[in-house]
Design a protein around this motif. Structure first.
Motif, PDB file in Angstrom:
ATOM      1  N   GLY A 194     -11.302   8.799   6.644  1.00  0.00           N
ATOM      2  CA  GLY A 194     -10.501   9.453   5.613  1.00  0.00           C
ATOM      3  C   GLY A 194      -9.020   9.261   5.837  1.00  0.00           C
ATOM      4  O   GLY A 194      -8.239   9.049   4.885  1.00  0.00           O
ATOM      5  N   ALA A 195      -8.585   9.341   7.086  1.00  0.00           N
ATOM      6  CA  ALA A 195      -7.171   9.134   7.397  1.00  0.00           C
ATOM      7  C   ALA A 195      -6.739   7.714   7.052  1.00  0.00           C
ATOM      8  O   ALA A 195      -5.619   7.486   6.571  1.00  0.00           O
ATOM      9  CB  ALA A 195      -6.917   9.429   8.877  1.00  0.00           C
ATOM     10  N   VAL A 196      -7.626   6.752   7.283  1.00  0.00           N
ATOM     11  CA  VAL A 196      -7.334   5.358   6.913  1.00  0.00           C
ATOM     12  C   VAL A 196      -7.107   5.247   5.413  1.00  0.00           C
ATOM     13  O   VAL A 196      -6.169   4.576   4.954  1.00  0.00           O
ATOM     14  CB  VAL A 196      -8.481   4.433   7.371  1.00  0.00           C
ATOM     15  CG1 VAL A 196      -8.395   3.071   6.683  1.00  0.00           C
ATOM     16  CG2 VAL A 196      -8.462   4.263   8.881  1.00  0.00           C
ATOM     17  N   LEU A 197      -7.944   5.905   4.634  1.00  0.00           N
ATOM     18  CA  LEU A 197      -7.791   5.863   3.182  1.00  0.00           C
ATOM     19  C   LEU A 197      -6.427   6.388   2.753  1.00  0.00           C
ATOM     20  O   LEU A 197      -5.735   5.779   1.926  1.00  0.00           O
ATOM     21  CB  LEU A 197      -8.884   6.693   2.516  1.00  0.00           C
ATOM     22  CG  LEU A 197     -10.288   6.110   2.449  1.00  0.00           C
ATOM     23  CD1 LEU A 197     -11.254   7.141   1.870  1.00  0.00           C
ATOM     24  CD2 LEU A 197     -10.313   4.849   1.593  1.00  0.00           C
ATOM     25  N   ALA A 198      -6.034   7.537   3.293  1.00  0.00           N
ATOM     26  CA  ALA A 198      -4.762   8.141   2.910  1.00  0.00           C
ATOM     27  C   ALA A 198      -3.580   7.273   3.326  1.00  0.00           C
ATOM     28  O   ALA A 198      -2.630   7.071   2.541  1.00  0.00           O
ATOM     29  CB  ALA A 198      -4.645   9.536   3.526  1.00  0.00           C
ATOM     30  N   LEU A 199      -3.616   6.750   4.542  1.00  0.00           N
ATOM     31  CA  LEU A 199      -2.506   5.931   5.029  1.00  0.00           C
ATOM     32  C   LEU A 199      -2.437   4.611   4.264  1.00  0.00           C
ATOM     33  O   LEU A 199      -1.349   4.128   3.923  1.00  0.00           O
ATOM     34  CB  LEU A 199      -2.663   5.680   6.521  1.00  0.00           C
ATOM     35  CG  LEU A 199      -1.553   4.888   7.216  1.00  0.00           C
ATOM     36  CD1 LEU A 199      -0.201   5.537   6.998  1.00  0.00           C
ATOM     37  CD2 LEU A 199      -1.853   4.757   8.710  1.00  0.00           C
ATOM     38  N   HIS A 200      -3.582   4.023   3.977  1.00  0.00           N
ATOM     39  CA  HIS A 200      -3.626   2.748   3.254  1.00  0.00           C
ATOM     40  C   HIS A 200      -3.076   2.897   1.843  1.00  0.00           C
ATOM     41  O   HIS A 200      -2.359   2.024   1.340  1.00  0.00           O
ATOM     42  CB  HIS A 200      -5.063   2.232   3.214  1.00  0.00           C
ATOM     43  CG  HIS A 200      -5.196   0.871   2.597  1.00  0.00           C
ATOM     44  ND1 HIS A 200      -5.907   0.645   1.447  1.00  0.00           N
ATOM     45  CD2 HIS A 200      -4.689  -0.326   2.979  1.00  0.00           C
ATOM     46  CE1 HIS A 200      -5.842  -0.642   1.138  1.00  0.00           C
ATOM     47  NE2 HIS A 200      -5.122  -1.255   2.048  1.00  0.00           N
ATOM     48  N   LYS A 201      -3.373   4.013   1.208  1.00  0.00           N
ATOM     49  CA  LYS A 201      -2.948   4.204  -0.177  1.00  0.00           C
ATOM     50  C   LYS A 201      -1.510   4.690  -0.290  1.00  0.00           C
ATOM     51  O   LYS A 201      -0.774   4.279  -1.193  1.00  0.00           O
ATOM     52  CB  LYS A 201      -3.882   5.196  -0.874  1.00  0.00           C
ATOM     53  CG  LYS A 201      -3.562   5.401  -2.350  1.00  0.00           C
ATOM     54  CD  LYS A 201      -4.608   6.260  -3.031  1.00  0.00           C
ATOM     55  CE  LYS A 201      -4.282   6.424  -4.523  1.00  0.00           C
ATOM     56  NZ  LYS A 201      -5.319   7.250  -5.217  1.00  0.00           N
ATOM     57  N   HIS A 202      -1.075   5.553   0.611  1.00  0.00           N
ATOM     58  CA  HIS A 202       0.215   6.222   0.434  1.00  0.00           C
ATOM     59  C   HIS A 202       1.264   5.877   1.489  1.00  0.00           C
ATOM     60  O   HIS A 202       2.444   6.170   1.288  1.00  0.00           O
ATOM     61  CB  HIS A 202       0.008   7.743   0.434  1.00  0.00           C
ATOM     62  CG  HIS A 202      -0.937   8.226  -0.613  1.00  0.00           C
ATOM     63  ND1 HIS A 202      -0.621   8.247  -1.944  1.00  0.00           N
ATOM     64  CD2 HIS A 202      -2.213   8.713  -0.512  1.00  0.00           C
ATOM     65  CE1 HIS A 202      -1.644   8.732  -2.641  1.00  0.00           C
ATOM     66  NE2 HIS A 202      -2.616   9.018  -1.803  1.00  0.00           N
ATOM     67  N   GLY A 203       0.857   5.299   2.607  1.00  0.00           N
ATOM     68  CA  GLY A 203       1.810   5.064   3.696  1.00  0.00           C
ATOM     69  C   GLY A 203       2.740   3.889   3.433  1.00  0.00           C
ATOM     70  O   GLY A 203       2.434   2.978   2.654  1.00  0.00           O
ATOM     71  N   SER A 204       3.872   3.893   4.106  1.00  0.00           N
ATOM     72  CA  SER A 204       4.819   2.770   4.011  1.00  0.00           C
ATOM     73  C   SER A 204       4.222   1.558   4.714  1.00  0.00           C
ATOM     74  O   SER A 204       3.316   1.669   5.552  1.00  0.00           O
ATOM     75  CB  SER A 204       6.144   3.147   4.672  1.00  0.00           C
ATOM     76  OG  SER A 204       5.968   3.304   6.079  1.00  0.00           O
ATOM     77  N   GLU A 205       4.756   0.388   4.393  1.00  0.00           N
ATOM     78  CA  GLU A 205       4.262  -0.824   5.040  1.00  0.00           C
ATOM     79  C   GLU A 205       4.516  -0.772   6.549  1.00  0.00           C
ATOM     80  O   GLU A 205       3.706  -1.265   7.345  1.00  0.00           O
ATOM     81  CB  GLU A 205       4.940  -2.051   4.430  1.00  0.00           C
ATOM     82  CG  GLU A 205       4.430  -3.377   4.978  1.00  0.00           C
ATOM     83  CD  GLU A 205       2.933  -3.575   4.767  1.00  0.00           C
ATOM     84  OE1 GLU A 205       2.324  -4.309   5.577  1.00  0.00           O
ATOM     85  OE2 GLU A 205       2.361  -2.995   3.807  1.00  0.00           O
ATOM     86  N   THR A 206       5.625  -0.168   6.954  1.00  0.00           N
ATOM     87  CA  THR A 206       5.921  -0.051   8.387  1.00  0.00           C
ATOM     88  C   THR A 206       4.839   0.765   9.099  1.00  0.00           C
ATOM     89  O   THR A 206       4.354   0.358  10.172  1.00  0.00           O
ATOM     90  CB  THR A 206       7.293   0.615   8.598  1.00  0.00           C
ATOM     91  OG1 THR A 206       8.294  -0.191   7.987  1.00  0.00           O
ATOM     92  CG2 THR A 206       7.595   0.779  10.079  1.00  0.00           C
TER      93      THR A 206
END
Length: 596
Positions: A130-142
């Protein structure tokens, strides 16, 4: 207690009901039926051979906290290394970050296996996905470059840090704060409770996704931001670097899932980075939460399957009394209890609920895949609406079902079910949390009414009802299935009328939203499962008409469908009568009259 994955049942759902190979072809991921079956066979061997043997000891031993470090039960660390090394952790991860890109329609079966084998073990990896999903969708490229590949591989794990002592469901009460720094990072300060996998000895690093308030943020949920706060800050070479200012203050002493570390996490000016836009954290977190709620629904299915397997084995072996119609096992001093009608009632209730919920989960998984992978924007939006409608039903009903099936498992064993050595009482204790975390089932029911039914006036629910009504129309001309189809069609009509009544009642009086919600969700789920059982019966009859060699398997599907419609579906009537009782009888009595 042993566990064997129900591969034949899973293949029936995947291939014969939902054509997983064609689904994968549409998604363009290169999976075919042979590869899917090969993966599931390997998954079944891993779950039964490596994970299930750990379950009993994990309950007995639990997790230990010493000087801020958590030790998981014996065998967990080695099993987790195998889980990572064999590629299971990366199964659903995005391809560009080293994942395998398996669709939910396929991966859900493996995840169910893990949950049956050991729910405690599965808790750690489930939240990472689930954390991967959130980071992949909303996180910065960095942030994605620094953290995603390791999280996808499973070498680094993830958590979801929402709950605080004063703020459970009501995140508007959240107090954790994040102070901006000159370098673009934030200093996060506050305490979170009930954090699954907040500290453990399985992964090299733990990446916490934390809800917090920025200075001068708007009040309420509109002022919540999401931050990535790692246990070890990623170094320039991609390895775990400096230890962050966070710690595990305590482990919760729980009723069940004792092998899963449930932590009080203290953030003492810990360094973190914003995920998504400021004050938009709740929207970002819902990306993770919707996946988590689907996964928790699967936990209910997994626990229920394990309980059914245990009950079935015992019912075949336990000798007690003679059958009511006469001696059934003349070579034995008594008959196995499976010959008794009441034991048959319990086993068939278990079996039809488990298999019905598995069909519901697979159907929902398919929608989750199409929400992101369908060819057209319109199709993606349609799948998203359908998935959103179904997620609260999957989470609430499948976990309620899991608790009921686990309880029936104890009952089949009689007094032995109450004794720890048989393993049945552990399943009942472990399953209880599934009705509570990721939003209690009462909250799921409110979501179903407020955000789904009332939001569009019942339009999406009406479309779902029409889909099953069309199925009934196609089966009515078939003599073997006509009675089943007629019964399901009548319930669908009643469901449509009830939906209209519920919408009108909730629009007249807001209290009706809470008064009708749980019963309406339960009613909806029982009728949905009736539709899936009709679909299963139709496929079984197709196979029998074609001269299949698996006559017993497909005949059992017809027998189970008949049992469900006659002995389980009538429960829906009770929920209908209850919700039509209205809010007045709930709210009329003054609070002080509850005193004793």
């Amino acid at each position: 207690m042993s566990y064997q994955a129900p591969l034949r049942e899973m293949r029936f759902v995947l291939h014969e009901l939902f054509d997983a190979a064609a689904h994968c072809e549409r998604l363009g991921n290169g999976l075919d039926r042979e590869l899917i079956d090969g993966v599931l066979e390997e998954a079944a061997a891993f779950a039964a051979g490596e994970i299930a043997p750990l379950n009993r000891n994990s309950d007995e031993q639990g997790c230990q906290l010493v000087d801020g470090a958590v030790t998981t039960p014996k065998g967990f660390a080695e099993a987790y290394r195998q889980y990572v090394d064999n590629g299971w952790a990366s199964m659903t991860g995005p391809l560009e970050y080293g994942g395998q890109g398996f669709p939910q329609l396929v991966s859900f079966a493996f995840h169910e296996m893990l949950m049956s084998a050991s729910l405690s073990f599965r808790v750690y990896s489930g939240l990472t996905e689930g954390a991967v999903l959130a980071l992949h969708k909303h996180g910065s490229e960095t942030l994605r470059q620094a953290y995603l590949e390791k999280m996808v591989s499973g070498r680094w794990s993830g958590t979801m840090c929402l709950t605080e002592p004063q703020a459970g469901t009501d995140l508007a009460l959240l107090r954790t704060r994040a102070e901006p720094q000159a370098d673009g990072s934030y200093k996060v300060t506050g305490s979170k409770i009930f954090i699954s996998g907040g500290e453990q000895d399985l992964s090299e690093n733990i990446i916490h996704l934390v809800l917090a308030r920025l200075p001068d943020a708007p009040a309420g949920v509109k002022g919540i931001s999401l931050l990535l706060v790692p246990k070890f800050i990623a170094a320039a070479d991609g390895t775990p670097g400096a230890r962050n200012a966070l710690s595990c203050g305590a482990l919760e002493h729980k009723m069940g899932i004792k092998g899963a570390s449930t932590c009080v996490m203290n953030f003492d000016g810990a360094t973190g980075w914003l995920i998504g836009e400021a004050n938009q954290g709740l929207a970002c977190m819902f990306t993770m939460m919707n996946d988590a709620r689907f996964q928790v629904g699967l936990q209910g299915v997994g626990i229920a399957e394990a309980a059914f397997q245990g009950a079935l084995r015992y019912a075949r072996e336990r000798l007690q009394s003679r059958g009511l119609s006469g001696v059934q096992a003349a070579d034995k001093p008594a008959d196995p209890i499976i010959v008794h009608p009441d034991v048959r009632r319990m086993l068939l209730t278990q079996k039809t609920l488990v298999e019905g919920c598995r069909m519901l989960a697979a159907y929902t998984a398919r929608q989750l895949d199409l929400e992101h992978g369908a060819a057209s924007p319109e199709a993606r939006k349609a799948a998203g609406r359908r998935a959103a409608l179904l997620i609260p039903i999957v989470k609430a009903f499948c976990t309620d079902m899991g608790q009921e099936v686990a309880s029936l498992g104890v009952q089949v064993y009689g007094g032995h079910g109450y004794i720890r050595e048989w393993g049945m009482e552990q399943l009942m204790r472990d399953s209880r949390i599934t009705q509570l975390y990721e939003g209690t089932n009462g909250i799921q029911a409110l979501d179903y009414i407020r955000r789904k039914l009332l939001f569009d006036g019942g339009a999406e629910l009406s479309a779902l009802q029409a889909e099953f009504s069309a199925l009934c129309e196609t089966q009515l001309p078939r003599p073997v299935l006509a009675q089943m189809a007629s019964l399901v069609q009548a319930r669908l009509g009643e469901w449509r009328e009830l939906s209209t009544e519920v919408i009108a009642a909730c629009q007249r009086d807001a209290q009706e939203i809470g008064a009708t919600s749980v019963d309406f969700l339960q009613y909806s789920a029982y009728v949905l499962l009736a539709g899936f059982w009709l679909q299963a019966a139709a496929r079984a009859q197709d196979a029998l008409d074609a001269g299949t060699q698996e006559v017993a398997f497909y005949q059992a599907k017809l027998d189970c469908a008949a049992f469900y419609l006659r002995r389980v579906l009538p429960r829906a009537s009770g929920h209908r009568e209850a919700l039509l009782g209205g809010a007045q009888c709930l709210m009329a009595m003054p609070e002080e009259s509850f005193a004793f």
